[in-house]
Design a protein around this motif. Structure first.
Motif, PDB file in Angstrom:
ATOM      1  N   GLU A  62     -39.484  38.480  28.739  1.00  0.00           N
ATOM      2  CA  GLU A  62     -39.454  37.874  30.076  1.00  0.00           C
ATOM      3  C   GLU A  62     -38.062  37.386  30.462  1.00  0.00           C
ATOM      4  O   GLU A  62     -37.663  37.486  31.618  1.00  0.00           O
ATOM      5  CB  GLU A  62     -40.479  36.737  30.153  1.00  0.00           C
ATOM      6  N   LEU A  63     -37.297  36.859  29.508  1.00  0.00           N
ATOM      7  CA  LEU A  63     -35.930  36.436  29.824  1.00  0.00           C
ATOM      8  C   LEU A  63     -35.035  37.634  30.142  1.00  0.00           C
ATOM      9  O   LEU A  63     -34.101  37.535  30.938  1.00  0.00           O
ATOM     10  CB  LEU A  63     -35.347  35.617  28.670  1.00  0.00           C
ATOM     11  N   GLN A  64     -35.355  38.771  29.531  1.00  0.00           N
ATOM     12  CA  GLN A  64     -34.582  39.986  29.808  1.00  0.00           C
ATOM     13  C   GLN A  64     -34.732  40.409  31.274  1.00  0.00           C
ATOM     14  O   GLN A  64     -33.804  40.959  31.861  1.00  0.00           O
ATOM     15  CB  GLN A  64     -35.033  41.114  28.883  1.00  0.00           C
ATOM     16  N   LYS A  65     -35.900  40.130  31.873  1.00  0.00           N
ATOM     17  CA  LYS A  65     -36.109  40.472  33.284  1.00  0.00           C
ATOM     18  C   LYS A  65     -35.101  39.740  34.181  1.00  0.00           C
ATOM     19  O   LYS A  65     -34.735  40.226  35.248  1.00  0.00           O
ATOM     20  CB  LYS A  65     -37.537  40.124  33.706  1.00  0.00           C
ATOM     21  N   PHE A  66     -34.671  38.566  33.721  1.00  0.00           N
ATOM     22  CA  PHE A  66     -33.687  37.777  34.481  1.00  0.00           C
ATOM     23  C   PHE A  66     -32.249  38.077  34.045  1.00  0.00           C
ATOM     24  O   PHE A  66     -31.308  37.410  34.475  1.00  0.00           O
ATOM     25  CB  PHE A  66     -33.973  36.289  34.317  1.00  0.00           C
ATOM     26  N   GLY A  67     -32.102  39.039  33.128  1.00  0.00           N
ATOM     27  CA  GLY A  67     -30.765  39.477  32.723  1.00  0.00           C
ATOM     28  C   GLY A  67     -30.256  38.892  31.425  1.00  0.00           C
ATOM     29  O   GLY A  67     -29.136  39.219  30.998  1.00  0.00           O
ATOM     30  N   PHE A  68     -31.025  38.052  30.754  1.00  0.00           N
ATOM     31  CA  PHE A  68     -30.554  37.404  29.521  1.00  0.00           C
ATOM     32  C   PHE A  68     -30.774  38.306  28.307  1.00  0.00           C
ATOM     33  O   PHE A  68     -31.890  38.798  28.089  1.00  0.00           O
ATOM     34  CB  PHE A  68     -31.286  36.069  29.304  1.00  0.00           C
ATOM     35  N   GLU A  69     -29.725  38.483  27.518  1.00  0.00           N
ATOM     36  CA  GLU A  69     -29.820  39.265  26.285  1.00  0.00           C
ATOM     37  C   GLU A  69     -29.989  38.299  25.115  1.00  0.00           C
ATOM     38  O   GLU A  69     -29.012  37.784  24.573  1.00  0.00           O
ATOM     39  CB  GLU A  69     -28.569  40.132  26.109  1.00  0.00           C
ATOM     40  N   ILE A  70     -31.223  38.059  24.735  1.00  0.00           N
ATOM     41  CA  ILE A  70     -31.530  37.114  23.652  1.00  0.00           C
ATOM     42  C   ILE A  70     -31.654  37.876  22.347  1.00  0.00           C
ATOM     43  O   ILE A  70     -32.210  38.980  22.297  1.00  0.00           O
ATOM     44  CB  ILE A  70     -32.847  36.357  23.951  1.00  0.00           C
ATOM     45  N   GLU A  71     -31.157  37.292  21.263  1.00  0.00           N
ATOM     46  CA  GLU A  71     -31.223  37.930  19.942  1.00  0.00           C
ATOM     47  C   GLU A  71     -32.187  37.160  19.044  1.00  0.00           C
ATOM     48  O   GLU A  71     -32.392  35.961  19.194  1.00  0.00           O
ATOM     49  CB  GLU A  71     -29.828  37.957  19.308  1.00  0.00           C
ATOM     50  N   THR A  72     -32.765  37.886  18.074  1.00  0.00           N
ATOM     51  CA  THR A  72     -33.681  37.249  17.121  1.00  0.00           C
ATOM     52  C   THR A  72     -33.715  38.061  15.839  1.00  0.00           C
ATOM     53  O   THR A  72     -33.413  39.262  15.840  1.00  0.00           O
ATOM     54  CB  THR A  72     -35.108  37.160  17.694  1.00  0.00           C
ATOM     55  N   ASN A  73     -34.075  37.406  14.738  1.00  0.00           N
ATOM     56  CA  ASN A  73     -34.327  38.144  13.505  1.00  0.00           C
ATOM     57  C   ASN A  73     -35.810  38.445  13.359  1.00  0.00           C
ATOM     58  O   ASN A  73     -36.300  38.827  12.311  1.00  0.00           O
ATOM     59  CB  ASN A  73     -33.811  37.374  12.279  1.00  0.00           C
ATOM     60  N   HIS A  74     -36.577  38.214  14.451  1.00  0.00           N
ATOM     61  CA  HIS A  74     -38.013  38.488  14.531  1.00  0.00           C
ATOM     62  C   HIS A  74     -38.847  37.616  13.596  1.00  0.00           C
ATOM     63  O   HIS A  74     -40.029  37.861  13.393  1.00  0.00           O
ATOM     64  CB  HIS A  74     -38.315  39.969  14.254  1.00  0.00           C
TER      65      HIS A  74
END
Length: 407
Positions: A327-339
């Protein structure tokens, strides 16, 4: 069904009567039942989870469908295991995907008998209620604290009492503290030393109780104020200054995101200070339900963040880590995670999608953590918006008081 939010032309400073805490409400309902209390609990939550539990306690049936109410599923699984009879309990499609084997294994080791009716390790369950032997048990401390709380509350009625050795890291420690404090209110004092909790053989004593407002619900208003202009304020009513709720950490944490709070006789006044940190870092092991609020808040304030201790988010109403990324990607944010247990944003943001519809994944916290974003963007929609009834049924009505338009 979805709703469209539109940024207000003028923002109103509002006074909000927050909903009662469902975490406290559901614990008190179990303790009230175990103590055979003649007293009605005052200011019970009107959340879906609490309604589901009330429905069970008022039912003459032995088959219960508790929908999406996770707290209710876990607390009742333990409670019914000591109530003589044969019971079945099930829930929504998502509930049947949420693991419960840690709790079931524990109860069976303590003298209970619970069987899986379909998939091993998941609801629906068949529970053969009887007296429980109790004794000493090792249980992972990094699973949902609701498993442990469920066992603690029935512990005094086990023949040998209950000793729980919590192995590994302990997640949501404040929720265990809350459970023990409420048990003490009903006359049973437990001993928690290091990673071992000892519950004595005892009987709960009935007491009159009132439920305080929900600090988790308050977090969305802190976020709202953080997105508002400097000097804007909101008054929150019903919160306890000395609350046992772990999410009361909201007040201290939001100072870094530009929100100062102060108690008065009227309630808790929030004010936007305009002073924010350059990098937000926090381990949410003790407050996992706040993770969505802070991820969304920091992102839209333009503050890079590192959030850790999120391992339980994958077994909530949805996989919250995956949902936040999407959902944050829809607003343009590239969030990272190790899942597994972290979310990180370095500040990279691309152009947002057009005609954004935020998916909620049947998760109330997805809807409420994204709603204040309307102060940072002209308009967007939220799908399946009534998921908020799980914990905060009047959320949209309260939001409209501020001037936000909802269609």
């Amino acid at each position: 069904m979805s709703i469209q939010l539109t940024k207000p032309e003028k923002l109103n400073s509002v006074e909000i009567e927050l909903p009662a805490s469902k975490s406290i409400s559901n614990r008190l309902l179990i303790l009230n039942a175990l103590s055979y209390s003649p007293y009605a609990i005052k200011n019970l939550s009107d959340s879906d989870d609490t309604k589901a539990m009330l429905q069970v306690f008022s039912s003459n049936n032995n088959h219960f469908d508790i929908g999406a109410a996770g707290t209710t599923m876990r607390f009742l699984t333990a409670y019914l295991s000591k109530i003589v009879g044969e019971w079945t309990i099930t829930g929504s499609e998502r509930m049947q995907q949420r693991p419960i084997h840690v709790l079931v294994d524990a109860i069976n080791q303590l003298g209970g008998k619970i069987e899986y009716m379909e998939k091993e390790g998941f609801p629906p369950l068949r529970i053969f209620g009887s007296s429980l032997t109790g004794g000493e048990l090792n249980i992972p401390g990094d699973v949902s604290s609701q498993y442990i709380s469920a066992l603690l509350m029935i512990g005094p009625y086990m023949e040998k009492g209950l000793t729980l050795n919590l192995t590994g890291e302990i997640t949501s420690r404040p929720y265990l503290h809350l459970t023990l404090k409420l048990m003490e209110k009903y006359g049973v004092k437990c001993d928690w030393q290091n990673n071992t909790i000892k519950v004595p053989v005892a009987n709960y004593q009935p007491v009159e109780t009132k439920v305080e407002a929900d600090w988790s619900a308050a977090s969305y208003w802190f976020e709202f104020v953080a997105f508002a202009p400097k000097g804007f304020s909101v008054l929150l009513k019903g919160l306890d200054r000395y609350s046992w709720q772990g999410d009361a950490a909201t007040a201290e944490l939001f100072k870094e995101l530009g929100v100062q709070s102060k108690f008065s006789q009227k309630g808790l006044q929030l004010i936007n200070t305009g002073e924010t940190t350059r990098l937000f870092k926090h381990d949410f092991s003790n407050e996992p339900d706040l993770a969505q609020t802070f991820a969304v808040s920091a992102a839209f304030l333009g503050i890079p963040f590192k959030l850790n201790g999120l391992h339980t988010l994958k077994i909530k109403e949805t996989d919250r880590i995956k949902a936040l990324l999407t959902e944050l990607q829809k607003f343009g944010f590239e969030i990272e995670t190790n899942h597994k247990d972290n979310l990180e944003w370095t500040g990279v943001r691309h152009a947002a999608d057009t005609n954004i519809v935020v998916s909620t994944y049947k998760d109330h916290r997805m809807a409420m953590s994204f709603a204040p974003v309307i102060l940072k963007t002209p308009t967007f929609s939220i799908a399946d918006h009534m998921v908020v009834t799980k914990s905060y049924p009047s959320f949209w009505e309260d939001l409209q008081k501020s001037g936000i338009q909802i269609k």
